[in-house]
Scaffold this active site. Sequence first.
Site, PDB file in Angstrom:
ATOM      1  N   GLY A   1       0.829  -1.201   0.000  1.00 14.15           N
ATOM      2  CA  GLY A   1       0.000   0.000   0.000  1.00 14.15           C
ATOM      3  C   GLY A   1       0.858   1.244   0.000  1.00 14.15           C
TER       4      GLY A   1
ATOM      5  CE  LYS B   1       4.158   4.815   7.328  1.00 15.50           C
ATOM      6  NZ  LYS B   1       3.328   5.263   8.473  1.00 15.50           N
TER       7      LYS B   1
ATOM      8  N   GLY C   1       0.636   5.592   1.182  1.00 16.67           N
ATOM      9  CA  GLY C   1      -0.092   6.689   1.808  1.00 16.67           C
ATOM     10  C   GLY C   1       0.707   7.970   1.763  1.00 16.67           C
TER      11      GLY C   1
ATOM     12  N   GLY D   1       4.307   7.386   3.381  1.00 11.43           N
ATOM     13  CA  GLY D   1       5.268   6.410   2.885  1.00 11.43           C
ATOM     14  C   GLY D   1       4.597   5.257   2.162  1.00 11.43           C
TER      15      GLY D   1
ATOM     16  CG  ASP E   1      -4.461   9.134  13.839  1.00 13.36           C
ATOM     17  OD1 ASP E   1      -5.624   9.567  13.680  1.00 13.36           O
ATOM     18  OD2 ASP E   1      -3.671   8.954  12.904  1.00 13.36           O
TER      19      ASP E   1
ATOM     20  CB  VAL F   1       3.403  -0.520   3.519  1.00 10.78           C
ATOM     21  CG1 VAL F   1       3.656  -1.758   4.372  1.00 10.78           C
ATOM     22  CG2 VAL F   1       3.120   0.682   4.404  1.00 10.78           C
TER      23      VAL F   1
END
Length: 618
Positions: free
Chosen positions: A304, A325, A306, A309, A429, A311
């Site tokens: 993935g 990551k 984002g 960064g 978070d 992964v």
Amino acid sequence: MDNLLKKHLPFVCLLVVALAHHGRGLTDCQETRCGRHGPKIRYPFRLKDRQPATCGYPGFDLTCNEMQQTVLELPNSVKLYIQKIDYTSQSIVTVDPNVCLARQARNFNLSTSPFRYQGLSTFGVGYVFFNCSAVERNLFNQVPCLSTPGFYDVYAFNSLISIDNLPLSSCTKMYTSLLIPDEVVNPPFNTLHLNWTEPGCGACEAQGQRCRSTTNSSIGYECYVPPKGNQGRRKIMIAVIVVGVFLLLVGVGVSFYMYHSNRIEMENQAKIEKFLADYKAMKPARYSYADLKRITNNFKDKLGEGAYGTVFKGRLSREIHVAVKILTSSTVAKNGDEFINEVGTMGRIHHVNVIRLVGYCADGFRRALVYEFLPNESLEKFIFSATDGGNGSHIHSLGWERLHEIALGIAKGIEYLHQGCDQRILHFDIKPHNILLDHDFNPKIADFGLAKLCAKDQSAITMTAARGTMGYIAPEVFSRNFGNVSYKSDVYSFGMLLLEMVGGRKNNEEADVNGGLRQVYFPEWVYEHLDKGEEFRIRIKEEGDAKIVRKLTIAGLWCIQWYPADRPSMTAVLQMLEGDGEGLSMPPNPFSSAGDGKMEGVAKGNRIALELEAISEE
């Protein structure tokens, strides 16, 4: 510019002196060996008692013993004999003088050594040693050199494998050795392969050249063609001076550029290195960027991507997989605070419902985090799934029993962060995207980049700016009108997560009511329906599902009260979720006090964000 030249003037003088003596140093650094059949010793290695420090690279000092064997001493007084040195592949073959590497395994620590274990399967692996009077031999690696015939045998097994189902009733744990390679506990039990990455002289050797130091500091090196016999000493001296002057000019130019262009980054790098040095006793494994390339098969399997960064899936051994990551260059360029926060916080945490940080990389400007691999990805993938087009009811692919277990696991993880560590850890978070699921769908809290540490008796913390994800941020994080920021801010975020699990939609989505005639904020819609005893139009498949839905909903509504003092602690929330739900009372309506006019004018991200007094920076 004048100040810069003054700064480098001592360096220039030292370099001139070094160049004047460099020719004489060439003869001092000739290739040698301990015994007639011993390995050849040349740069980056040197014989400590026979050659100057400039003949080798720091950390590559060797000695000869009385038997003319070549001795390498690693940290913690671990001594090995070198049998072979391959300068092209930058690797060495060593043996234990006592033919029992496992006996020295407890002292193995290469964190301050230039050498690393050779082979992919050695990264992050540890072994636990047991002495046993009787055990099924096929389950373990037997270590004969540690055993006592007739009394007990010593076995070793991978520390990452669960021991719950192993036959250890007749065994006693001896000790655990972390970060040791497989060959330590496998025949012949006395051979250890090591390699090094710096200095990178393998490229010189592959071209038929040699490597040597360029300065008296021993950290600079260069390729050169070795002279044949005694020819060309004067030519060598001239070449050395020319190259030295050129390198000096290049060095001054690079220093000037770095001084003006990368000062901030260098300060960040120094800050990170200082933190990592202070944290050394507790830190997870540290990997180089080259290690990460090997672990991820040159970043082949992308999981993935984002804002912070990308992964990649990696493998430490045949059984152990990780998620690597790689932080983006824009994230690295800001500052090292979030990186330090993540590594520092995760190193303190050991809980079944918190993701494990296996290691990290701080290799120059490259930074990365290495986590355990969780195959079922995030909770967000399962709770925001499709709805059936018939009546709008949500289809929970996991089932309510499983969702209840996941909610319990998350609550236990947060309670551990708040109460189970030496210092209270506030996550800031909590959201479905940051809840990862293992192969058995056990939840693990992830992403501690925004976390803060505080004392357990500290009732409030200082915030210089709001942090978190819109829709999950507690009101007091935006405005002190609602109270002080504390661990109750995580409770609020968890409550929003519970309501999303119940409704199968984002908390900032609107609920369609009365055929689309009116739309209301989803958590408010949930409260109104529960208060009136109405159904949620959520599919109930099994007996008892309705109780679970009601319990999760009431717990969530208690958690999202506007004022921190009105919210329960995570310990109280756990009691709600673990009980049968019969005695749970409805909380006060958190929406009535805000007023209808005010609530309708608030943006979806956070219904109370408007009309609040902002927290000033401190």
